[in-house]
Design an enzyme around this catalytic site. Structure first.
Site, PDB file in Angstrom:
ATOM      1  N   LYS A  94      15.823  25.066  -0.253  1.00 31.73           N
ATOM      2  CA  LYS A  94      14.853  26.040   0.201  1.00 31.73           C
ATOM      3  C   LYS A  94      15.032  27.325  -0.599  1.00 31.73           C
ATOM      4  O   LYS A  94      16.008  27.487  -1.305  1.00 31.73           O
ATOM      5  CB  LYS A  94      15.042  26.335   1.708  1.00 31.73           C
ATOM      6  CG  LYS A  94      14.660  25.143   2.595  1.00 31.73           C
ATOM      7  CD  LYS A  94      14.926  25.412   4.079  1.00 31.73           C
ATOM      8  CE  LYS A  94      14.312  26.694   4.576  1.00 31.73           C
ATOM      9  NZ  LYS A  94      12.840  26.745   4.351  1.00 31.73           N
ATOM     10  N   GLY A  96      12.114  28.896  -2.252  1.00 31.21           N
ATOM     11  CA  GLY A  96      11.051  29.161  -3.217  1.00 31.21           C
ATOM     12  C   GLY A  96      10.351  30.473  -2.960  1.00 31.21           C
ATOM     13  O   GLY A  96       9.839  31.095  -3.887  1.00 31.21           O
ATOM     14  N   GLY A  97      10.346  30.893  -1.701  1.00 31.47           N
ATOM     15  CA  GLY A  97       9.760  32.186  -1.348  1.00 31.47           C
ATOM     16  C   GLY A  97      10.777  33.300  -1.262  1.00 31.47           C
ATOM     17  O   GLY A  97      10.427  34.439  -0.924  1.00 31.47           O
ATOM     18  N   GLU A 103      16.228  32.591   6.629  1.00 31.22           N
ATOM     19  CA  GLU A 103      15.885  31.255   7.114  1.00 31.22           C
ATOM     20  C   GLU A 103      17.137  30.495   7.542  1.00 31.22           C
ATOM     21  O   GLU A 103      17.144  29.836   8.588  1.00 31.22           O
ATOM     22  CB  GLU A 103      15.156  30.466   6.019  1.00 31.22           C
ATOM     23  CG  GLU A 103      13.728  30.910   5.779  1.00 31.22           C
ATOM     24  CD  GLU A 103      13.091  30.180   4.616  1.00 31.22           C
ATOM     25  OE1 GLU A 103      11.920  29.811   4.732  1.00 31.22           O
ATOM     26  OE2 GLU A 103      13.759  29.975   3.585  1.00 31.22           O
TER      27      GLU A 103
END
Length: 223
Positions: A94, A96-97, A103
């Protein structure tokens, strides 16, 4: 296959697990955004929940959707719904943003973590570049250490402004290509131990379910 339709199906499937009184971790990214909006529609229809956002993006979408918000220091997360850049054997990449630090905090705190994806996110072995959030002063030293671990780091540059991407936490991102990751847990520990690393995008052993949307419906895999 329409990927956006597949994402919507996966998101709607995961939101079905949310019940009255639930505190929901609100993931970031395009598929998780569908889940937040779907949850907002159910709140509008009378569902009583609170959301814990994982990024500025998810907070803004939740506000627009009318979802009451809470912070981690005032609520325990029952279910988190989040996306992934890649999934292999239940482990995830995770970030990519650029929101993977927050998160990971919310996802790990949740009693259940539901991952929503379309088929393009599945792989036999993780080989997606791993985002690593670093303190600005540690960018060079962390990059050198990543190379020693066998990775190729690249500073993430912004697309619509001059300069690098800056995270919600005020840090920089190195996208680190290790090729095929045969030992995600070992690599996760190695990266986490580097001085100057705030968080990395390997999520190992935290997901409870993967909801994969496709043109025929949704496949739910329990881990």
């Amino acid at each position: 296959m329409d990927r956006d339709d597949a994402k919507r199906r996966a998101a709607a499937s995961a939101v079905e697990a949310v019940e009255d009184g639930t505190v929901v971790g609100l993931g970031s990214g395009s598929t998780a955004a569908h889940a937040v909006r779907e949850l907002g529609e159910r709140v509008d229809a009378g569902l009583d929940v609170r959301g814990v956002p994982t990024s500025f993006q998810s907070r803004e979408i939740a506000r627009e959707a009318g979802i009451p918000l809470a912070d981690l220091d005032e609520a325990s997360v029952d279910i988190a719904i989040d996306g992934a850049d890649q999934v292999a054997d239940g482990d995830l990449v995770k970030g990519g943003g650029g929101a993977h630090a927050r998160e990971k905090i919310v996802d790990a705190a949740a009693d259940r973590l539901l991952i929503v994806i379309d088929p393009t996110k599945e792989a036999d072995v993780l080989d997606h570049p791993i985002p690593v959030e670093v303190l600005p002063d540690a960018r060079t030293t962390v990059a050198e250490s990543v190379r020693e671990l066998g990775g190729e780091p690249e500073l993430r540059w912004a697309e619509n402004k001059s300069g690098p991407v800056v995270t919600d936490n005020g840090n920089l991102l190195l996208d680190c290509d290790f090729g095929a990751v045969e030992d995600p847990a070992g690599l996760a520990a190695d990266i986490a131990g580097l001085p100057g690393v705030v968080e990395h995008g390997l999520f190992v052993g935290v997901a409870d379910e993967v909801h994969r949307g496709d043109e025929d419906g949704v496949t739910v895999r329990r881990l």
